[in-house]
Design a protein around this motif. Sequence first.
Motif, PDB file in Angstrom:
ATOM      1  N   TYR A 139       0.833  -1.204   0.000  1.00 24.63           N
ATOM      2  CA  TYR A 139       0.000   0.000   0.000  1.00 24.63           C
ATOM      3  C   TYR A 139       0.869   1.257   0.000  1.00 24.63           C
ATOM      4  O   TYR A 139       0.662   2.174  -0.810  1.00 24.63           O
ATOM      5  CB  TYR A 139      -0.917  -0.015   1.233  1.00 24.63           C
TER       6      TYR A 139
ATOM      7  N   GLU B  85       0.180   2.692  -3.570  1.00 17.80           N
ATOM      8  CA  GLU B  85      -1.090   3.404  -3.535  1.00 17.80           C
ATOM      9  C   GLU B  85      -0.864   4.898  -3.751  1.00 17.80           C
ATOM     10  O   GLU B  85      -0.075   5.521  -3.024  1.00 17.80           O
ATOM     11  CB  GLU B  85      -1.779   3.157  -2.192  1.00 17.80           C
TER      12      GLU B  85
ATOM     13  N   HIS C 263      -1.078  -5.778  -3.980  1.00 13.60           N
ATOM     14  CA  HIS C 263      -1.767  -4.493  -4.049  1.00 13.60           C
ATOM     15  C   HIS C 263      -3.003  -4.583  -4.931  1.00 13.60           C
ATOM     16  O   HIS C 263      -4.071  -4.047  -4.601  1.00 13.60           O
ATOM     17  CB  HIS C 263      -0.821  -3.416  -4.576  1.00 13.60           C
ATOM     18  N   HIS C 264      -2.885  -5.282  -6.050  1.00 12.29           N
ATOM     19  CA  HIS C 264      -4.021  -5.454  -6.967  1.00 12.29           C
ATOM     20  C   HIS C 264      -5.160  -6.197  -6.261  1.00 12.29           C
ATOM     21  O   HIS C 264      -6.329  -5.803  -6.358  1.00 12.29           O
ATOM     22  CB  HIS C 264      -3.556  -6.212  -8.216  1.00 12.29           C
TER      23      HIS C 264
ATOM     24  N   GLU D 289      -6.824  -3.942  -3.778  1.00 10.90           N
ATOM     25  CA  GLU D 289      -7.677  -2.965  -4.451  1.00 10.90           C
ATOM     26  C   GLU D 289      -9.046  -3.583  -4.731  1.00 10.90           C
ATOM     27  O   GLU D 289     -10.084  -2.925  -4.579  1.00 10.90           O
ATOM     28  CB  GLU D 289      -7.035  -2.521  -5.780  1.00 10.90           C
TER      29      GLU D 289
ATOM     30  N   ASP E 163     -12.780  -2.296  -3.239  1.00 20.87           N
ATOM     31  CA  ASP E 163     -13.845  -1.794  -4.135  1.00 20.87           C
ATOM     32  C   ASP E 163     -15.220  -2.426  -3.863  1.00 20.87           C
ATOM     33  O   ASP E 163     -15.330  -3.459  -3.309  1.00 20.87           O
ATOM     34  CB  ASP E 163     -13.459  -2.058  -5.594  1.00 20.87           C
TER      35      ASP E 163
END
Lengths: 136, 317
Positions: B74, B78, B309-310, B313, B317
């Motif tokens: 992150y 990010e 990280h993907h 994410e 969401d």
Amino acid sequence: MPQQTPAEFGPLEVRLMDLAWARQGEFSVRDAAEHLASLAYTTVMTTLDRLFKKGYLNRRMQDRAFFYSARYSRAELEQRQAGKLVSGLFSNSHSSPEALISCLVDAVGQYDESLLDELERRIAAKREELRNGETA
Amino acid sequence: MSFGYAGRLLCLSLASFFLVFTSLNLLISLLAPLAIGFAERRRPRLGALLLLAVRLLPLAGGLLFVGILCVPSYLRLEPALDQEQAGPVSVVIALLGVVLCSVSLAASVRALRKSASFFRPAQETKLPGWAGSAGVIEGPASVLALTGVLHSRLVISRELLSALTAPELDIALRHEKAHLQSRDNLKRLLILLSPNLIPFLPGVRAMERSWARLTEWAADDRAVAGDYGDSILLADVLVRCARMRRPPEPLLTSSLLCCNGDLSARVDRLLGRPEPSHTSSAVPVATAALAAAGLGALALHPAILHAVHHALELLLD
């Protein structure tokens, strides 16, 4: 060791139990109310009744008045409280981590007497075996 | 809901901790029979260590995931946007993470206070062969226990103290000293910090019982240190303590079968010429440290951080 009233009493109950232990005999509701002059008679009466129902005071009636006395001495009560606390902590102590204690043997519960007899026999036999081995 | 940069990190950390913790909790519940069988075929000390490692896997896994993967990915990847939306699912999971942490902390604090309060009615005393704090209590006859975590104290009942001879007391204290040196109460606290979220599966509870049993066996082995005479003496002390116990009060729920089986197994082990215990735990600790270092190095690889990280994410969401 400084004397302490068991932790489960409220502030008024503590004062009344202290009175009971100090008197070392019987006292009436009126006696207690005069001793605790700042409190209403009915409050003292209710609290004494509660202590009697909890089993900490003896009670008898004479001439339409209740007379109370301590059922246990302070030391006896502390021992009972300690015993209850210890029993509660030690139930399932080995299998449960909640107690954060390490015991030699489970402190409460029952063992089968015949099992204990059998274990003692085995121990005695091994002792004898060891003794014979050392003297041979 | 929209969060700032730090808020999204917190939300992600809590949510991912909860998901990793729960997944590993389920895994160890299902693998518990295998783990117990494997551990019980090892020496008690190693077996107990193995079971403890498995039992703490959810906590360790959750913390490692957040510390080594979630937070670094992150912070590195990010963008520092002021406000960004977080999906309701991620918020709910993060709240579950808060609940999990709160419950485990509350249980630990409660247990610490309970453990400390137990020593309050004890009268301080000096015991030969025991350098630390010790106290005598009135209560169930056969109490000999180590309480506390960082500052452990020994508690013994007055009746037991009077009943044991000097050699018997010495061997019993050596058993408790073994618990002190192994920091077994600290291990119990760590188990509390890693609560079982799946109580309807029996695996974790069985693992805890097996760990407790192996811990006692390890303490027995350490106390007797391979001396057969001391083994017989300790077995005798255990049986005498068991005889001195009073029946439980009605509200207690001790299991008769559990007690009988455990005591019999301990005595049989002691009478069966136990092998000397190995006092060094350097190899397992070194192995664990090396493994953690290896994992850490691997986790900081850029490709892995991007992948994590993907995934995070998608969670957000």
